[in-house]
Design an enzyme around this catalytic site. Structure first.
Site, short mmCIF file in Angstrom:
data_model
loop_
_atom_site.label_atom_id
_atom_site.label_comp_id
_atom_site.label_asym_id
_atom_site.label_seq_id
_atom_site.Cartn_x
_atom_site.Cartn_y
_atom_site.Cartn_z
N ASP A 159 -67.28 35.75 24.73
CA ASP A 159 -67.96 35.27 25.93
C ASP A 159 -67.73 36.26 27.07
O ASP A 159 -66.59 36.54 27.44
CB ASP A 159 -67.40 33.87 26.30
N ASP A 183 -74.89 35.32 27.01
CA ASP A 183 -73.65 36.08 27.09
C ASP A 183 -72.54 35.58 26.19
O ASP A 183 -71.39 35.97 26.36
CB ASP A 183 -73.15 36.10 28.54
N GLU A 184 -72.84 34.71 25.24
CA GLU A 184 -71.76 34.27 24.36
C GLU A 184 -72.28 33.96 22.96
O GLU A 184 -73.44 33.69 22.76
CB GLU A 184 -71.05 33.04 24.94
#
Ligand SMILES: [Mg+2]
Length: 414
Positions: A12, A106-107
């Protein structure tokens, strides 16, 4: 038994949008950067760690962020740029395993069980992954490693920022037991309050509870949540191509009723979902809007007696004649669905997702589908223009604040 030996990484990015802006604008480094609330009525999309110290959080209304952090540097959100960085990190993840399940721009979860012989132990693999992300993007990614998704995700959160934390199988309970009950997936604020009223404050406390005795508080979910609290989480990492739905959603810090905040939020979710479709070369035909109302159901309603859910959750879908990966189309449909739902009460959660996915090359173009084809080309074209001429080259009108202040005009030269 094979599950007992799984090694799952939750990766993350730290303060993703804000970190990208600090990377690209060195004068912002060390400053409280707040992305996405450049007009007072916008919502915060991301806050740098410097801004979080003042209590600023994502999905917070811009005016609240200004109250908490008047010295904050407010930057317009540039979802196209963030999506391009997202593609870079997802490509790095794919160097470590084909079993990557993106959760947001983003993860992602990575099942690295089969890759370990290539890299050595889990810590070595994760260190390499962090270094590769840094080499490619100049940004920090936090990694949590565990035998399940639950443990990997919690390990990642505990290590932030720039974290690296491995919780082996045998130490799972040691990690989970002391954590506040709200850390468990599926335990929202209302459920948390009810469990606390029963004297259950920690994940360990829930793990030791008798599911039958929590049925009035947790309803049908009692047994599953007690098992999860005990560390039993068999959910597999599902590679993105198998996903049946891509979605983005957020919970607001306060209940929201302003149309502008709603449309900006839907706009941001739509662009993020479309960017993920393009990244995976997929098209979607159905757009779904999820709305959680802020008004709790009456105490005497049936669902309330069963314990959950506490807030009415509405879902509205529309299926398009032609599949799309265009954020403007997804946005338009989401806002149509919002208007058609005629919500008058404040909302606490908004989500946009897409279903009925197909591979981008699969559909046949008919005589009257030229416009669809044009719209499909628009997304990647914008991505390419940005990649070549920089992130300020293209901007959607809908992303601009409605009114420019004199200082903003000056900054932009208009
Ligand atoms: Mg993040």
């Amino acid at each position: 038994l094979a599950d007992a030996h799984r090694v799952i990484v939750h990766a993350d990015m730290d303060a993703f949008y804000a970190s990208i802006e600090q990377r690209d604008h060195p004068e912002l480094r060390g400053k409280p950067v707040i992305v996405g609330a450049s007009s007072p009525r916008g919502v915060v999309a991301a806050a740098s760690y410097e801004a979080r110290r003042f209590g600023v959080r994502s999905a917070m209304p811009g005016f609240r962020a200004r109250e908490l952090c008047p010295q904050g540097v407010f930057v317009a959100s540039d979802i196209k740029k963030y999506a391009a960085v997202s593609e870079q990190i997802q490509r790095v993840f794919a160097e470590f395993t084909p079993l990557v399940e993106p959760l947001a721009l983003d993860e992602a979860f990575l099942d690295v069980t089969a890759s370990l012989p290539l890299f050595g132990d889990p810590m070595t693999l994760a260190r390499r992954l962090k270094q590769r992300v840094r080499d490619e993007t100049g940004l920090a990614v936090s990694c949590g490693i565990g035998p399940s998704k639950l443990v990997a995700k919690i390990a990642c959160a505990l290590g932030k920022p720039d974290g690296l934390k491995w919780v082996p199988e045998g130490r799972t309970r040691e990690l989970l037991d002391p954590l506040p009950i709200g850390w468990l997936w599926g335990v929202g604020p209302a459920t948390e309050e009810r469990l606390r009223a029963r004297g259950i404050e920690t994940i360990g406390g829930l793990a030791r509870a008798e599911p039958d005795r929590l049925r009035d508080v947790l309803g049908e979910r009692a047994a599953a949540l007690v098992a999860l609290a005990s560390g039993h989480d068999e959910r597999e990492v599902q590679p993105d191509r198998m996903a049946k739905s891509y979605g983005e959603e957020n919970t607001f810090e306060r209940d929201v009723h302003e149309r502008e905040i709603v449309t900006r939020t839907l706009s941001s979710h739509a662009q993020a979902v479309a960017a993920r479709l393009r990244h995976d070369r997929l098209l979607a035909r159905t757009v779904t809007l999820r709305i959680k109302l802020a008004r709790a159901r009456g105490e005497r309603s049936r669902s309330s007696r069963q314990g959950a859910p506490d807030y009415p959750l509405l879902s509205r879908s529309k299926t398009l004649p032609h599949p799309t990966d265009d954020g403007a189309i997804v946005r338009r449909i989401a806002i149509e669905l919002w208007d058609a739902a005629a919500i008058t009460a404040p909302v606490r959660l908004l989500g946009v997702s897409v279903q009925k996915l197909s591979a981008a090359g699969d559909e046949q173009l008919g005589l009257f589908e030229a416009e669809t084809a044009r719209m499909r080309r628009l997304g990647p074209a914008l991505d390419a223009i940005r990649a070549r001429f920089g992130d300020r080259a293209v901007r959607f009108g809908s992303e601009e604040p409605k009114k420019l202040t004199p200082s903003m005009r000056k900054k932009r030269g208009v």
